[in-house]
Design a protein around this motif. Structure first.
Motif, PDB file in Angstrom:
ATOM      1  N   ASP A 125     -19.617 -10.832-112.959  1.00 34.96           N
ATOM      2  CA  ASP A 125     -20.419 -10.614-111.921  1.00 34.96           C
ATOM      3  C   ASP A 125     -21.279  -9.244-111.709  1.00 34.96           C
ATOM      4  O   ASP A 125     -20.854  -8.187-112.570  1.00 34.96           O
ATOM      5  N   ASN A 126     -22.046  -9.260-111.239  1.00 37.12           N
ATOM      6  CA  ASN A 126     -23.068  -7.864-111.102  1.00 37.12           C
ATOM      7  C   ASN A 126     -22.618  -7.053-109.960  1.00 37.12           C
ATOM      8  O   ASN A 126     -21.786  -7.439-109.051  1.00 37.12           O
ATOM      9  N   TRP A 127     -23.068  -5.650-110.210  1.00 37.83           N
ATOM     10  CA  TRP A 127     -22.953  -4.826-109.241  1.00 37.83           C
ATOM     11  C   TRP A 127     -24.094  -3.967-108.979  1.00 37.83           C
ATOM     12  O   TRP A 127     -24.764  -3.453-110.022  1.00 37.83           O
ATOM     13  N   PRO A 128     -24.519  -3.659-107.923  1.00 34.81           N
ATOM     14  CA  PRO A 128     -23.879  -3.783-106.503  1.00 34.81           C
ATOM     15  C   PRO A 128     -24.188  -5.056-105.601  1.00 34.81           C
ATOM     16  O   PRO A 128     -23.610  -5.325-104.908  1.00 34.81           O
ATOM     17  N   TYR A 129     -25.076  -5.733-105.992  1.00 34.24           N
ATOM     18  CA  TYR A 129     -25.332  -7.186-105.497  1.00 34.24           C
ATOM     19  C   TYR A 129     -24.727  -8.191-106.251  1.00 34.24           C
ATOM     20  O   TYR A 129     -24.991  -8.533-107.068  1.00 34.24           O
ATOM     21  N   THR A 130     -23.599  -8.609-105.810  1.00 32.96           N
ATOM     22  CA  THR A 130     -22.800  -9.650-106.370  1.00 32.96           C
ATOM     23  C   THR A 130     -23.041 -11.036-105.995  1.00 32.96           C
ATOM     24  O   THR A 130     -23.931 -11.316-105.543  1.00 32.96           O
TER      25      THR A 130
ATOM     26  N   ALA B 132     -17.293 -24.938-110.480  1.00 35.63           N
ATOM     27  CA  ALA B 132     -17.459 -25.521-111.811  1.00 35.63           C
ATOM     28  C   ALA B 132     -16.078 -25.339-112.625  1.00 35.63           C
ATOM     29  O   ALA B 132     -16.074 -25.756-113.763  1.00 35.63           O
ATOM     30  N   GLY B 133     -15.225 -24.396-111.998  1.00 36.40           N
ATOM     31  CA  GLY B 133     -14.182 -23.994-112.779  1.00 36.40           C
ATOM     32  C   GLY B 133     -14.191 -23.013-113.694  1.00 36.40           C
ATOM     33  O   GLY B 133     -13.257 -22.872-114.594  1.00 36.40           O
ATOM     34  N   VAL B 134     -15.183 -21.807-113.379  1.00 44.57           N
ATOM     35  CA  VAL B 134     -15.229 -20.878-114.328  1.00 44.57           C
ATOM     36  C   VAL B 134     -14.769 -19.614-113.579  1.00 44.57           C
ATOM     37  O   VAL B 134     -15.333 -19.524-112.461  1.00 44.57           O
ATOM     38  N   PRO B 135     -13.832 -18.785-114.280  1.00 44.17           N
ATOM     39  CA  PRO B 135     -13.261 -17.658-113.605  1.00 44.17           C
ATOM     40  C   PRO B 135     -14.502 -16.627-113.008  1.00 44.17           C
ATOM     41  O   PRO B 135     -15.361 -16.552-114.356  1.00 44.17           O
ATOM     42  N   LEU B 136     -14.291 -15.968-112.244  1.00 48.98           N
ATOM     43  CA  LEU B 136     -15.498 -15.240-111.800  1.00 48.98           C
ATOM     44  C   LEU B 136     -14.624 -13.750-111.789  1.00 48.98           C
ATOM     45  O   LEU B 136     -13.961 -13.470-110.910  1.00 48.98           O
ATOM     46  N   LEU B 137     -15.197 -12.870-112.424  1.00 48.57           N
ATOM     47  CA  LEU B 137     -14.750 -11.549-112.781  1.00 48.57           C
ATOM     48  C   LEU B 137     -15.548 -10.604-111.854  1.00 48.57           C
ATOM     49  O   LEU B 137     -16.917 -10.494-112.153  1.00 48.57           O
ATOM     50  N   VAL B 138     -14.842  -9.928-111.073  1.00 41.41           N
ATOM     51  CA  VAL B 138     -15.811  -8.909-110.103  1.00 41.41           C
ATOM     52  C   VAL B 138     -15.466  -7.690-110.164  1.00 41.41           C
ATOM     53  O   VAL B 138     -14.063  -7.262-110.447  1.00 41.41           O
ATOM     54  N   TYR B 139     -16.206  -6.718-110.045  1.00 46.04           N
ATOM     55  CA  TYR B 139     -15.803  -5.122-109.827  1.00 46.04           C
ATOM     56  C   TYR B 139     -16.120  -4.772-108.283  1.00 46.04           C
ATOM     57  O   TYR B 139     -17.270  -5.076-107.911  1.00 46.04           O
TER      58      TYR B 139
ATOM     59  N   ARG C 160     -19.546  -7.205-101.411  1.00 42.48           N
ATOM     60  CA  ARG C 160     -18.312  -7.478-101.174  1.00 42.48           C
ATOM     61  C   ARG C 160     -18.053  -9.007-101.172  1.00 42.48           C
ATOM     62  O   ARG C 160     -17.053  -9.487-101.218  1.00 42.48           O
ATOM     63  N   VAL C 161     -19.322  -9.688-101.030  1.00 38.58           N
ATOM     64  CA  VAL C 161     -19.217 -11.262-101.060  1.00 38.58           C
ATOM     65  C   VAL C 161     -18.270 -12.047-102.395  1.00 38.58           C
ATOM     66  O   VAL C 161     -17.419 -12.629-101.950  1.00 38.58           O
ATOM     67  N   SER C 162     -18.624 -11.656-103.533  1.00 42.00           N
ATOM     68  CA  SER C 162     -17.985 -12.231-104.499  1.00 42.00           C
ATOM     69  C   SER C 162     -16.244 -12.059-104.385  1.00 42.00           C
ATOM     70  O   SER C 162     -15.522 -12.737-104.636  1.00 42.00           O
ATOM     71  N   ALA C 163     -16.064 -10.852-103.975  1.00 42.45           N
ATOM     72  CA  ALA C 163     -14.349 -10.553-104.064  1.00 42.45           C
ATOM     73  C   ALA C 163     -13.843 -11.289-102.745  1.00 42.45           C
ATOM     74  O   ALA C 163     -12.692 -11.561-102.705  1.00 42.45           O
ATOM     75  N   GLY C 164     -14.851 -11.293-101.647  1.00 44.49           N
ATOM     76  CA  GLY C 164     -14.407 -12.318-100.761  1.00 44.49           C
ATOM     77  C   GLY C 164     -13.900 -13.697-101.085  1.00 44.49           C
ATOM     78  O   GLY C 164     -13.143 -14.413-100.502  1.00 44.49           O
ATOM     79  N   LEU C 165     -14.912 -14.248-102.019  1.00 36.91           N
ATOM     80  CA  LEU C 165     -14.845 -15.558-102.281  1.00 36.91           C
ATOM     81  C   LEU C 165     -13.538 -15.751-103.067  1.00 36.91           C
ATOM     82  O   LEU C 165     -12.612 -16.671-102.915  1.00 36.91           O
ATOM     83  N   LEU C 166     -13.203 -14.559-103.787  1.00 41.21           N
ATOM     84  CA  LEU C 166     -11.848 -14.567-104.591  1.00 41.21           C
ATOM     85  C   LEU C 166     -10.608 -14.516-103.553  1.00 41.21           C
ATOM     86  O   LEU C 166      -9.539 -15.373-104.052  1.00 41.21           O
ATOM     87  N   HIS C 167     -10.864 -13.716-102.834  1.00 44.60           N
ATOM     88  CA  HIS C 167      -9.655 -13.451-101.734  1.00 44.60           C
ATOM     89  C   HIS C 167      -9.270 -15.007-101.102  1.00 44.60           C
ATOM     90  O   HIS C 167      -8.142 -15.232-101.025  1.00 44.60           O
ATOM     91  N   THR C 168     -10.337 -15.517-100.529  1.00 46.87           N
ATOM     92  CA  THR C 168     -10.261 -16.697-100.034  1.00 46.87           C
ATOM     93  C   THR C 168      -9.731 -17.977-100.847  1.00 46.87           C
ATOM     94  O   THR C 168      -9.280 -18.661-100.266  1.00 46.87           O
ATOM     95  N   LEU C 169     -10.167 -17.897-102.096  1.00 51.29           N
ATOM     96  CA  LEU C 169      -9.585 -18.796-102.958  1.00 51.29           C
ATOM     97  C   LEU C 169      -8.185 -18.493-103.598  1.00 51.29           C
ATOM     98  O   LEU C 169      -7.592 -19.400-103.988  1.00 51.29           O
ATOM     99  N   GLY C 170      -7.562 -17.407-103.210  1.00 52.12           N
ATOM    100  CA  GLY C 170      -6.533 -17.056-103.606  1.00 52.12           C
ATOM    101  C   GLY C 170      -6.084 -16.462-105.031  1.00 52.12           C
ATOM    102  O   GLY C 170      -5.065 -16.633-105.659  1.00 52.12           O
ATOM    103  N   MET C 171      -7.148 -15.718-105.524  1.00 58.49           N
ATOM    104  CA  MET C 171      -7.130 -15.187-106.811  1.00 58.49           C
ATOM    105  C   MET C 171      -7.699 -13.912-106.789  1.00 58.49           C
ATOM    106  O   MET C 171      -8.492 -13.551-107.676  1.00 58.49           O
ATOM    107  N   PRO C 172      -7.102 -12.916-106.297  1.00 55.74           N
ATOM    108  CA  PRO C 172      -7.435 -11.591-106.166  1.00 55.74           C
ATOM    109  C   PRO C 172      -7.368 -10.944-107.562  1.00 55.74           C
ATOM    110  O   PRO C 172      -7.852  -9.646-107.909  1.00 55.74           O
ATOM    111  N   GLN C 173      -6.374 -11.409-108.403  1.00 52.92           N
ATOM    112  CA  GLN C 173      -6.380 -10.715-109.820  1.00 52.92           C
ATOM    113  C   GLN C 173      -7.475 -10.770-110.574  1.00 52.92           C
ATOM    114  O   GLN C 173      -7.660  -9.894-111.630  1.00 52.92           O
ATOM    115  N   LEU C 174      -8.645 -11.393-110.215  1.00 51.30           N
ATOM    116  CA  LEU C 174      -9.878 -11.424-110.743  1.00 51.30           C
ATOM    117  C   LEU C 174     -10.807 -10.282-110.273  1.00 51.30           C
ATOM    118  O   LEU C 174     -11.861 -10.010-110.818  1.00 51.30           O
TER     119      LEU C 174
END
Length: 204
Positions: A49-54, A65-72, A91-105
């Motif tokens: 993922d990009n930063w600061p515009y995620t 598509a089943g592709v892990p999204l790695l976020v900073y 914060r959008v991409s991190a919010g997606l991962l929290h909702t998905l239940g995969m905050p480890q990314l």
């Protein structure tokens, strides 16, 4: 053209960071329709993922598509840190991962971001386990449950209209708790069954 300039700039920056054979290792592709884009995304192993515009809609696409999204995302909760609270776009991409239940990314340090990216690129066992988890949660997470998402919004709109209809002032309110579409369907089936039973009792 703008596209040629962007490609040359990416290749130039990669070369500055010591990446060799950039024309072979960095591939560019033309725009396609959304359906083909989802199919093409499945060829990727990992989305950095990009930063600061995620990632926003792109993040949704790669996760579907089943592709892990790695976020900073910097740890702005740390009182000893000088990091300012990231804006919504950060914060959008991190919010997606929290909702998905995969905050480890979600990583809070650049070094951790690089380390996790390297691990997922070199440890196929860990990567396969992570991707299988993503594919499983894609089917059960509220993130992609459009039926339930729509229902919550509809109930919120009905509440707002009721306030207007009753001539009341607008006040903060809580939306109904999220229900998965499967739970909604089960409740509807039970409600219809109860109505049928009541109707049969009245006929008797």
């Amino acid at each position: 053209s703008v596209q040629d300039y962007q490609r040359e700039r990416v290749q130039s920056r990669a070369t500055q960071f010591g990446i060799e054979n950039v024309t072979r290792r960095i591939l560019f592709s033309d725009g396609v329709n959304p359906g083909d884009n989802l199919i093409r995304a499945q060829a990727c192993d990992l989305h950095l993922d990009n930063w600061p515009y995620t990632a926003h809609s792109t993040g949704m696409d790669v996760l579907w598509a089943g592709v892990p999204l790695l976020v900073y995302l910097p740890d702005y909760h740390d009182e000893t840190s000088d990091t300012q609270v990231p804006k919504m776009a950060s914060r959008v991409s991190a919010g997606l991962l929290h909702t998905l239940g995969m905050p480890q990314l979600i990583t809070s340090a650049v070094d951790d971001f690089e380390a996790l990216a390297t691990r997922l690129a070199t440890d196929r066992v860990a990567y396969t386990k992570l991707r299988n988890e993503l594919l499983e949660k894609r089917q059960s997470s509220p993130l992609f449950d459009v039926v339930s998402y729509t229902r919550v919004h509809e109930l919120a709109y009905l509440h707002l209209f009721q306030l207007f209809y009753d001539g009341k002032q607008l006040e903060p309110f809580d939306v109904p708790p999220f229900q998965r579409s499967s739970e909604i369907k089960a409740a509807q089936i039970e409600e219809n069954r109860s109505k049928d039973d009541t109707r049969e009792g009245q006929e008797l």
